[in-house]
Design a protein around this motif. Structure first.
Motif, PDB file in Angstrom:
ATOM      1  N   ALA A 126      11.801   9.251  -0.965  1.00  0.00           N
ATOM      2  CA  ALA A 126      11.397   7.854  -0.777  1.00  0.00           C
ATOM      3  C   ALA A 126       9.915   7.774  -0.456  1.00  0.00           C
ATOM      4  CB  ALA A 126      12.211   7.210   0.333  1.00  0.00           C
ATOM      5  N   ARG A 127       9.303   6.643  -0.839  1.00  0.00           N
ATOM      6  CA  ARG A 127       7.902   6.405  -0.518  1.00  0.00           C
ATOM      7  C   ARG A 127       7.764   5.985   0.939  1.00  0.00           C
ATOM      8  NH1 ARG A 127       9.087   3.857  -5.347  1.00  0.00           N
ATOM      9  NH2 ARG A 127       8.375   5.042  -7.178  1.00  0.00           N
ATOM     10  N   ALA A 128       6.579   6.173   1.482  1.00  0.00           N
ATOM     11  CA  ALA A 128       6.372   6.068   2.928  1.00  0.00           C
ATOM     12  C   ALA A 128       6.771   4.725   3.514  1.00  0.00           C
ATOM     13  CB  ALA A 128       4.903   6.347   3.263  1.00  0.00           C
ATOM     14  N   GLY A 129       6.468   3.636   2.797  1.00  0.00           N
ATOM     15  CA  GLY A 129       6.734   2.311   3.362  1.00  0.00           C
ATOM     16  C   GLY A 129       8.157   1.823   3.187  1.00  0.00           C
ATOM     17  N   THR A 130       9.044   2.645   2.658  1.00  0.00           N
ATOM     18  CA  THR A 130      10.434   2.243   2.454  1.00  0.00           C
ATOM     19  C   THR A 130      11.108   2.005   3.804  1.00  0.00           C
ATOM     20  OG1 THR A 130      10.501   3.686   0.509  1.00  0.00           O
ATOM     21  CG2 THR A 130      12.613   2.860   1.348  1.00  0.00           C
ATOM     22  N   PRO A 131      11.724   0.839   4.012  1.00  0.00           N
ATOM     23  CA  PRO A 131      12.420   0.608   5.281  1.00  0.00           C
ATOM     24  C   PRO A 131      13.515   1.636   5.513  1.00  0.00           C
ATOM     25  CG  PRO A 131      12.113  -1.463   4.109  1.00  0.00           C
ATOM     26  CD  PRO A 131      11.720  -0.367   3.156  1.00  0.00           C
ATOM     27  N   LEU A 132      13.602   2.141   6.723  1.00  0.00           N
ATOM     28  CA  LEU A 132      14.669   3.065   7.083  1.00  0.00           C
ATOM     29  C   LEU A 132      16.033   2.443   6.798  1.00  0.00           C
ATOM     30  CD1 LEU A 132      15.839   5.603   8.442  1.00  0.00           C
ATOM     31  CD2 LEU A 132      15.445   4.495  10.660  1.00  0.00           C
ATOM     32  N   ALA A 133      16.160   1.140   7.018  1.00  0.00           N
ATOM     33  CA  ALA A 133      17.432   0.457   6.763  1.00  0.00           C
ATOM     34  C   ALA A 133      17.844   0.582   5.298  1.00  0.00           C
ATOM     35  CB  ALA A 133      17.323  -1.016   7.156  1.00  0.00           C
ATOM     36  N   ASP A 134      16.889   0.515   4.373  1.00  0.00           N
ATOM     37  CA  ASP A 134      17.202   0.653   2.948  1.00  0.00           C
ATOM     38  C   ASP A 134      17.689   2.058   2.623  1.00  0.00           C
ATOM     39  OD1 ASP A 134      16.300  -1.926   2.802  1.00  0.00           O
ATOM     40  OD2 ASP A 134      14.564  -1.502   1.516  1.00  0.00           O
ATOM     41  N   VAL A 135      17.038   3.047   3.223  1.00  0.00           N
ATOM     42  CA  VAL A 135      17.447   4.440   3.000  1.00  0.00           C
ATOM     43  C   VAL A 135      18.854   4.665   3.529  1.00  0.00           C
ATOM     44  CG1 VAL A 135      16.974   6.834   3.662  1.00  0.00           C
ATOM     45  CG2 VAL A 135      15.087   5.328   2.990  1.00  0.00           C
ATOM     46  N   GLU A 136      19.121   4.195   4.736  1.00  0.00           N
ATOM     47  CA  GLU A 136      20.448   4.421   5.320  1.00  0.00           C
ATOM     48  C   GLU A 136      21.531   3.660   4.567  1.00  0.00           C
ATOM     49  OE1 GLU A 136      20.010   6.007   9.681  1.00  0.00           O
ATOM     50  OE2 GLU A 136      19.871   3.812   9.666  1.00  0.00           O
ATOM     51  N   ALA A 137      21.198   2.485   4.037  1.00  0.00           N
ATOM     52  CA  ALA A 137      22.177   1.726   3.264  1.00  0.00           C
ATOM     53  C   ALA A 137      22.528   2.462   1.968  1.00  0.00           C
ATOM     54  CB  ALA A 137      21.635   0.332   2.952  1.00  0.00           C
ATOM     55  N   ALA A 138      21.516   3.013   1.307  1.00  0.00           N
ATOM     56  CA  ALA A 138      21.767   3.763   0.074  1.00  0.00           C
ATOM     57  C   ALA A 138      22.620   4.996   0.344  1.00  0.00           C
ATOM     58  CB  ALA A 138      20.435   4.158  -0.567  1.00  0.00           C
ATOM     59  N   LEU A 139      22.341   5.678   1.429  1.00  0.00           N
ATOM     60  CA  LEU A 139      23.123   6.864   1.789  1.00  0.00           C
ATOM     61  C   LEU A 139      24.558   6.494   2.161  1.00  0.00           C
ATOM     62  CD1 LEU A 139      20.478   8.765   3.956  1.00  0.00           C
ATOM     63  CD2 LEU A 139      21.244   9.373   1.658  1.00  0.00           C
ATOM     64  N   ALA A 140      24.720   5.408   2.903  1.00  0.00           N
ATOM     65  CA  ALA A 140      26.053   5.000   3.343  1.00  0.00           C
ATOM     66  C   ALA A 140      26.968   4.687   2.161  1.00  0.00           C
ATOM     67  CB  ALA A 140      25.948   3.799   4.268  1.00  0.00           C
ATOM     68  N   GLU A 141      26.409   4.152   1.079  1.00  0.00           N
ATOM     69  CA  GLU A 141      27.211   3.849  -0.103  1.00  0.00           C
ATOM     70  C   GLU A 141      27.851   5.101  -0.690  1.00  0.00           C
ATOM     71  OE1 GLU A 141      24.881   1.793  -2.968  1.00  0.00           O
ATOM     72  OE2 GLU A 141      24.699  -0.049  -1.778  1.00  0.00           O
ATOM     73  N   ARG A 142      27.226   6.255  -0.452  1.00  0.00           N
ATOM     74  CA  ARG A 142      27.762   7.518  -0.975  1.00  0.00           C
ATOM     75  C   ARG A 142      28.344   8.389   0.124  1.00  0.00           C
ATOM     76  NH1 ARG A 142      26.111   8.042  -6.326  1.00  0.00           N
ATOM     77  NH2 ARG A 142      27.788   9.590  -6.345  1.00  0.00           N
ATOM     78  N   GLY A 143      28.594   7.796   1.290  1.00  0.00           N
ATOM     79  CA  GLY A 143      29.203   8.544   2.382  1.00  0.00           C
ATOM     80  C   GLY A 143      28.304   9.605   2.970  1.00  0.00           C
ATOM     81  N   GLN A 144      26.971   9.367   2.930  1.00  0.00           N
ATOM     82  CA  GLN A 144      26.011  10.344   3.438  1.00  0.00           C
ATOM     83  C   GLN A 144      25.108   9.703   4.491  1.00  0.00           C
ATOM     84  OE1 GLN A 144      24.124  11.969  -0.100  1.00  0.00           O
ATOM     85  NE2 GLN A 144      25.947  13.158  -0.632  1.00  0.00           N
ATOM     86  N   CYS A 145      24.288  10.527   5.134  1.00  0.00           N
ATOM     87  CA  CYS A 145      23.473  10.020   6.246  1.00  0.00           C
ATOM     88  C   CYS A 145      22.272  10.919   6.489  1.00  0.00           C
ATOM     89  CB  CYS A 145      24.317   9.947   7.524  1.00  0.00           C
ATOM     90  SG  CYS A 145      24.854  11.580   8.121  1.00  0.00           S
TER      91      CYS A 145
END
Length: 374
Positions: free
Chosen positions: A62-81
């Motif tokens: 991910a690029r530096a300014g990506t919200p942490l919330a967006d990263v965690e949401a994408a991971l949660a969709e695939r059962g990851q963290c």
């Protein structure tokens, strides 16, 4: 290069020519951390978005300014963290929003309750792209665990507080969410809590997080269903309702729990919040104030009005170090020119200076944010 990255390169080039220091900023959720912020704001939030995500390979970039919330949401969709559970502080510009940016997560290097079990932020950094003080875009590491020859610069960026340059993009190892969890509560004093944690640490138990405060030890077990059930039966204690347990651990991760809320109120009266790292089995510290113990005894939070010299002396005597985490006026607590982070031994200080000189020879980025001399 993208338009956003080109714009940042131009800003750094102009700042270098004008000898203007730059303060790297994402969402600004960790502006309280470290030394005072100096310089013109260099905002990373336009440099945003998940560049690639390979769930089967357990890698996200991910690029530096990506919200942490967006990263965690994408991971949660695939059962990851992100297993190191980075704290999610309030966004000063968006009431009700929390989390900050992924670049800030790496630059600050802060981890949550699971850190003692899974590792720190730098343990999950696979590679990074850095904009240095010469306005050059450099890439380090990659997207696999064993790809580094020589000095691992990408991991050195974790906890660097932006003094080496602007993290443009980062690749992180991610993990599946563990299938089972249970939280146990035990009534015991500080010394007994440390003794229990040390005993459990020497056994094959899925202890994933722990916290002790005001006579209550709370332990989170995580792992395979059979392992968690077996450990809970063996360890005993009171089983906490899963909903209440999740609220508690979220409060510990995000530092919104009652202890931290009381700590922030105490700052107005001249107290300071110290983060003390010790060997896990170290004896209780003879400090006045309120204490919370995490990470199996290795992290001890203290809200105290004790002099900084005494706090650091006691920590050093026990084989650890002390960071002034929050205070209304850090300079008043520490004295002029004293770092919020424990002063480095001469060999380490030299390495820090040489790294700073190599990546940011003109001292543009976050001057003094990590240590006054950097």
């Amino acid at each position: 290069m993208s338009k956003a990255l080109n714009s940042l390169v131009d800003r750094v080039r102009a700042a270098r020519e004008a000898h203007t220091p730059l303060a790297i900023r994402g969402a600004g959720t960790k502006s309280f951390y470290g030394e005072a912020i100096r310089g013109a704001t260099l905002d990373t939030r336009e440099l945003s978005g998940i560049s690639s995500y390979e769930p089967s390979e357990l890698v996200l970039t991910a690029r530096a300014g990506t919200p942490l919330a967006d990263v965690e949401a994408a991971l949660a969709e695939r059962g990851q963290c992100l297993p190191f559970e980075p704290p999610r502080y309030p966004d000063p510009e968006r009431p009700g929003q929390r989390g900050g940016t992924i670049g800030g997560v790496v630059a600050a290097g802060l981890a949550g309750p699971a850190r003692a079990a899974v590792g720190n932020v730098r343990d999950f950094v696979l590679g990074a792209t850095l904009l240095n003080g010469r306005a050059e875009v450099l890439s380090f590491g990659g997207q696999v665990m064993k790809n580094v020859a020589g000095y691992d610069v990408s991991r050195a960026l974790a906890g660097s507080m932006g003094v080496l340059g602007l993290i443009c993009e980062v690749s992180l190892k991610v993990l599946p969410v563990l299938p089972a969890t249970a939280t146990l509560r035990f009534d015991c004093g500080e010394a007994e809590a440390i003794e229990r944690l040390q005993g459990w640490g020497g056994q094959p138990l899925p202890v994933h997080a722990s916290a002790w405060w005001q006579g209550a030890l709370v332990v989170r077990l995580s792992g395979a269903v059979a392992a968690v059930n077996s450990a809970a039966s063996k360890m005993g204690g009171e089983v906490i309702d899963p909903y209440l347990a999740q609220r508690f651990w979220n409060g510990m991760r995000d530092q919104t729990d009652e202890f931290f809320a009381e700590a922030r109120r105490s700052l107005a009266d001249g107290a300071a919040l110290w983060r003390i790292g010790l060997p896990a089995g170290a004896a209780p510290l003879p400090l006045s104030g309120e204490q919370l113990i995490e990470w199996g005894g290795a992290q001890r939070w203290w809200v105290t009005r004790e002099p900084a010299e005494r706090v650091r002396s006691l920590a050093a005597r026990s084989g650890g170090h002390a960071t002034l985490f929050r205070a209304r006026d850090k300079a008043a607590v520490l004295g002029v020119g004293v770092s919020v982070f424990t002063p480095l031994a001469a060999p380490l200080a030299r390495i820090h200076r040489e790294l700073k000189q190599a990546f940011d020879p003109d001292g543009l980025f976050n001057p003094g944010r990590l240590y006054p001399e950097l």
